[in-house]
Every structure is written in C-alpha cells, then in structure tokens.
Design an enzyme around this catalytic site. Structure first.
Site, mmCIF file in Angstrom:
data_model
loop_
_atom_site.group_PDB
_atom_site.id
_atom_site.type_symbol
_atom_site.label_atom_id
_atom_site.label_comp_id
_atom_site.label_asym_id
_atom_site.label_seq_id
_atom_site.Cartn_x
_atom_site.Cartn_y
_atom_site.Cartn_z
ATOM 1 N N SER A 1 0.308 -2.627 7.060
ATOM 2 C CA SER A 1 -0.883 -1.685 8.108
ATOM 3 C C SER A 1 -1.742 -1.858 8.415
ATOM 4 C CB SER A 1 -1.165 -0.107 7.259
ATOM 5 O OG SER A 1 -2.179 0.809 7.859
ATOM 6 N N LYS A 2 -2.454 -1.854 9.630
ATOM 7 C CA LYS A 2 -3.256 -2.085 10.639
ATOM 8 C C LYS A 2 -5.128 -1.278 9.870
ATOM 9 C CE LYS A 2 -1.612 -4.939 13.662
ATOM 10 N NZ LYS A 2 -1.700 -4.726 14.712
ATOM 11 N N ASN A 3 -4.571 -0.042 9.205
ATOM 12 C CA ASN A 3 -5.149 0.742 8.533
ATOM 13 C C ASN A 3 -5.625 1.128 6.985
ATOM 14 O OD1 ASN A 3 -5.802 2.335 11.501
ATOM 15 N ND2 ASN A 3 -3.438 2.521 11.558
ATOM 16 N N ARG B 1 4.059 -1.064 12.772
ATOM 17 C CA ARG B 1 3.961 0.274 14.397
ATOM 18 C C ARG B 1 4.434 -0.110 15.340
ATOM 19 N NH1 ARG B 1 -2.142 0.883 15.982
ATOM 20 N NH2 ARG B 1 -2.095 0.091 13.569
ATOM 21 N N LYS C 1 10.071 2.944 6.603
ATOM 22 C CA LYS C 1 8.468 2.013 5.480
ATOM 23 C C LYS C 1 8.771 1.403 5.500
ATOM 24 C CE LYS C 1 8.941 6.552 2.501
ATOM 25 N NZ LYS C 1 9.778 7.053 1.604
ATOM 26 N N GLY C 2 7.459 0.205 5.824
ATOM 27 C CA GLY C 2 7.230 -1.082 5.280
ATOM 28 C C GLY C 2 6.840 -1.514 6.436
ATOM 29 N N LEU D 1 0.879 -1.068 0.201
ATOM 30 C CA LEU D 1 0.024 -0.012 -0.189
ATOM 31 C C LEU D 1 1.197 1.411 0.339
ATOM 32 C CD1 LEU D 1 -2.884 0.874 0.230
ATOM 33 C CD2 LEU D 1 -3.011 1.578 2.410
#
Ligand code: B16
Ligand code: MG
Length: 219
Positions: A117-119, A48, A44-45, A9
């Site tokens: 990402s969890k988003n 979190r 990046k990548g 993403l």
C-alpha cells in the site's frame, strides 16, 4: 534470534481490506459492475492498478478504457479510500499485534513494514504504531509487487541483513510466496494450504516465543 521482523500491513497489523472493499465497491457501482466480499478476497495484497484491472475484466464493455481513464479511476478510488482510513484509530489494531511489536522491540530485533500500500505510512500513523517501525518500505519505491520478493528484500537490504535472518508475517499467499522466494522465514496468518513455514489461525494466536521456537527449528 532473527535480525528483523517484516510485517505486511493489511490483514496482519489491521484490516484495511474492508475499507479497500468499500472504496472499490462504490467505484465499481459507478461503472455498472457489481463486486462482493468474496471477489474482494482476490484484491488482497495486490496493487491498486492490478485491483482495478481485475474489476474492469469483469465487464467486456470496459475493455476499451484508456490508460489515462484507468489512472483517473484508480485516483478516484484512492481519494475515497483515504477519506475512509482517516477514521482508523488504535482500536483497529488486530488482536495481540501491539504486544507482539513490544516483545520484538524489547529483544532488540528490528521491525519493518513490507506493504503493497502507498497509504501504509498514513495507516500506521492512524493506528499510532509508527514509532515501533525502524523502516517502512514505501510501495512507490518497489518496482515489482508481491509475489516478487522485492518488497521484503528492500527492507532487509536497508538494514544490511541476510534474508535468511529475517522473519516475514503475511496473510496473503502472494506475500508468502514473496517471502519464500526471498529466502526468508514465512509466518502465515489465517492461511490454509500455504507454503508458509509456520501458520497461525489469527493474530491473537501469534506469539513471540512460538514464532522464535519455530524459526530456530527451521531446517
Ligand atoms: P493502496 P498489504 C495491500 O496491502 C492491500 O491488501 C491491497 O488490497 C491493496 O490494493 C494494496 O495494498 C495497495 O494499496 O491502494 O493503498 O496503495 O496487504 O500489502 O499491506
Ligand atoms: Mg495483507
């Protein structure tokens, strides 16, 4: 033709790195640590919590933070990040990406998202791209992040496809390593000195026909 395309993403579909950076920067400032965009490249990548660990490691005085305190800090960063990505619109789609998704779909090839990402679902919604995706790997269901192949193999397993029949698109070397370890064909965006099978300078030069040509010429 391949069975599926699996996209990263951040850095491939859109540039959320800038929003991650702004949210981490504010958190770091509050901790008395200064970070810049060059440092942000390292985030990046990666997940979190791994990002927070890298920031905390910049100041020995933060060595005593408990797991609970780190959890709280990561949550604080994420709440800020969510406010920032609420402003994301289709104008934030990287050049050429929507037409590439259209081309893939027109050829009957499956499309998945393999993001750390969890988003990711929220970002795709904001970009109005959700409908192109046949499957989204939720980072919460993956136990080992990139460079472990799990993010990408989870997507292929969902469809029941052989890994060698999947093409992954990544902008981070950790993601390329994950793809290669999975046995997938790796397309690298903006990478130099990469293990990727096919490299393009940016998404604007990422075209369906050239990816397929290189995929079919793979050894
Ligand atoms: P979240 P990708 C990654 O996205 C970002 O590149 C990375 O900077 C971020 O820490 C990670 O997602 C986790 O994001 O905090 O939203 O769960 O490149 O794998 O699409
Ligand atoms: Mg990325």
């Amino acid at each position: 033709h391949p069975s599926a395309f699996i996209f990263d993403l951040d850095g491939v579909i859109t540039d959320t790195a800038e929003f991650h950076y702004l949210a981490w920067k504010q958190l770091a400032d509050g901790l008395g640590v200064t970070i810049d965009r060059e440092f942000n490249e390292q985030l990046k990548g990666i997940s979190r919590m791994d990002s927070l660990e890298k920031i905390v490691a910049l100041d020995p005085a933060l060595g005593g933070l408990s797991a609970d305190e780190k959890e709280r800090l990561a949550t604080e960063k994420n709440e800020h990040y969510i406010k920032l990505i609420a402003e994301v619109t289709p104008a934030h789609i990287l050049p050429g990406m929507e037409s590439l998704l259209k081309d893939i779909q027109a050829h009957g090839i499956k499309i998945a998202l393999g993001s750390a990402s969890k988003n990711a679902k929220m970002v795709l919604e904001q970009l109005e791209l959700t409908d192109y995706f046949d499957y989204i790997v939720d980072a919460a269901q993956v136990s080992k992040g990139k460079p472990d192949p799990e993010t990408f193999t989870t997507a292929a397993d969902y469809f029941g496809f052989a890994y060698a029949d999947c093409i992954g698109v990544e902008d981070a070397e950790a993601g390329v390593e994950a793809l290669k370890r999975a046995g997938m064909f790796a397309v690298g965006v903006g990478l130099s000195l990469s293990e990727a099978d096919y490299i393009v300078a940016d998404t604007g030069t990422l075209h369906f026909d050239s990816v397929i040509t290189h995929y079919n010429e793979r050894s």
